[in-house]
Write an enzyme that holds these catalytic residues in place. Structure first.
Site, PDB file in Angstrom:
ATOM      1  N   GLU A  82       0.864  -1.081  -0.247  1.00 29.19           N
ATOM      2  CA  GLU A  82      -0.527   0.261   0.115  1.00 29.19           C
ATOM      3  C   GLU A  82       1.038   1.165  -0.067  1.00 29.19           C
ATOM      4  O   GLU A  82       0.645   1.902  -0.588  1.00 29.19           O
ATOM      5  CB  GLU A  82      -0.847   0.026   1.495  1.00 29.19           C
ATOM      6  CG  GLU A  82      -2.094  -0.717   1.173  1.00 29.19           C
ATOM      7  CD  GLU A  82      -2.465  -1.573   2.209  1.00 29.19           C
ATOM      8  OE1 GLU A  82      -2.248  -0.811   3.272  1.00 29.19           O
ATOM      9  OE2 GLU A  82      -3.046  -2.820   2.105  1.00 29.19           O
ATOM     10  N   SER A 101      -4.465 -11.830   2.921  1.00 31.93           N
ATOM     11  CA  SER A 101      -5.929 -12.594   3.580  1.00 31.93           C
ATOM     12  C   SER A 101      -5.692 -13.878   3.937  1.00 31.93           C
ATOM     13  O   SER A 101      -5.891 -15.047   4.180  1.00 31.93           O
ATOM     14  CB  SER A 101      -6.735 -12.757   2.569  1.00 31.93           C
ATOM     15  OG  SER A 101      -7.125 -11.725   1.046  1.00 31.93           O
TER      16      SER A 101
HETATM   17  C1  PEP Z   1      -1.665  -6.336   5.004  1.00 33.15           C
HETATM   18  O1  PEP Z   1      -2.322  -5.518   4.949  1.00 33.15           O
HETATM   19  O2  PEP Z   1      -0.360  -6.852   4.895  1.00 33.15           O
HETATM   20  C2  PEP Z   1      -2.136  -8.078   4.854  1.00 33.15           C
HETATM   21  C3  PEP Z   1      -1.568  -8.577   4.071  1.00 33.15           C
HETATM   22  O3  PEP Z   1      -3.849  -7.810   4.856  1.00 33.15           O
HETATM   23  P1  PEP Z   1      -4.711  -8.876   4.775  1.00 33.15           P
HETATM   24  O4  PEP Z   1      -4.283  -9.928   5.623  1.00 33.15           O
HETATM   25  O5  PEP Z   1      -6.309  -7.886   4.659  1.00 33.15           O
HETATM   26  O6  PEP Z   1      -4.647  -9.644   3.062  1.00 33.15           O
END
Ligand code: PEP
Length: 250
Positions: free
Chosen positions: A98, A214
């Protein structure tokens, strides 16, 4: 080779101080007897002092989601590694997708941040991973090698021991889609082999490589249970004490 797993919570831009405190009050009793793995939480900068305070006396580490590479200066909106250390933070994420996607972080910036974290004894969790188009055209290995080499530029094997890598396929972050254990293991092997080439075999063998994307209560066993997968970086499922504790105890 026994690498202690690290189970890490990336809270992203969620939680008020009161919500963070309530999380910790619910979470600590759930993991009280658990010392098999390391646990770390990565809250927003404004939450760091309160989270450190609430976790005092526990083994749960606290880290930043991002640091700037300069030690101080006129960099409005940034957080320095010295500020992180001063409030009791010990870890930092570097190069989360991100940050790369929305804030223009390049491999060069990731590299500068990694140098700064290592210089100040902060445990860096360096995030790398391919986007969907790159996977679909068979470029995953090239992307991982390029991002790893970029991150590790100028870092000696002696300095590299604290580095943790998080393999986070971008298409799996926050989407509910997960890499299969086979896909994750294959990526982790590529990363470890490249770390051996760039640093040395011993450092690479001891380097923790986390999976992120996830991770949920119902898939954590099949992922973190793999020999090649040394823990998880968890976003969405780390926001609730019960689900994060269940993942910690995979
Ligand atoms: C993350 O923010 O690094 C991440 C893996 O998010 P999520 O588990 O929601 O996919």
């Amino acid at each position: 080779m026994s690498r202690k797993a690290l189970i890490a919570a990336n809270w992203k831009m969620y939680k008020t101080p009161a919500e963070a405190k309530a999380f910790i009050e619910a979470f600590l009793p759930l993991v009280a007897a658990h010392d098999r793995d390391e646990i770390a939480v990565f809250p927003s900068p404004v939450l760091l002092p309160g989270v450190v305070e609430s976790l005092k006396g526990s083994a749960v580490a606290v880290g930043a989601q991002n640091i700037y590479f300069a030690e101080e200066g006129a960099f409005t909106g940034e957080t320095s590694v010295l500020q992180l250390k001063a409030v009791g933070g010990t870890h930092t994420l570097i190069g989360h997708s991100e940050r790369r996607q929305y804030f223009g972080e390049t491999d060069e910036i990731v590299n500068k941040k990694l140098h700064t974290a290592l210089k100040h004894g902060i445990v860096p969790v360096v995030c790398i991973g391919e986007v969907l188009e790159e996977r679909e055209v068979g470029e995953t290995a090239d992307v991982l090698k390029r991002q790893l080499a970029g991150a590790l530029a100028g870092i000696t094997a002696e300095a590299a021991a604290p580095i943790v890598i998080a393999y986070e396929p971008v298409w799996a972050i926050g989407t509910g889609r997960t890499a299969t254990p086979e896909m994750a293991v294959e990526a982790h092997k590529i990363i470890r082999a490249e770390a051996a080439r760039l640093l040395n075999a011993e450092i690479a063998a001891n380097m923790r490589i986390l999976y992120g994307g996830s991770v949920k209560v119902d898939n954590c066993n099949s992922l973190i249970g793999q020999e090649e997968i040394d823990g998880a970086l968890v976003g969405g499922a780390s926001l609730k004490a019960e689900s994060f504790a269940a993942i910690v105890k995979y």
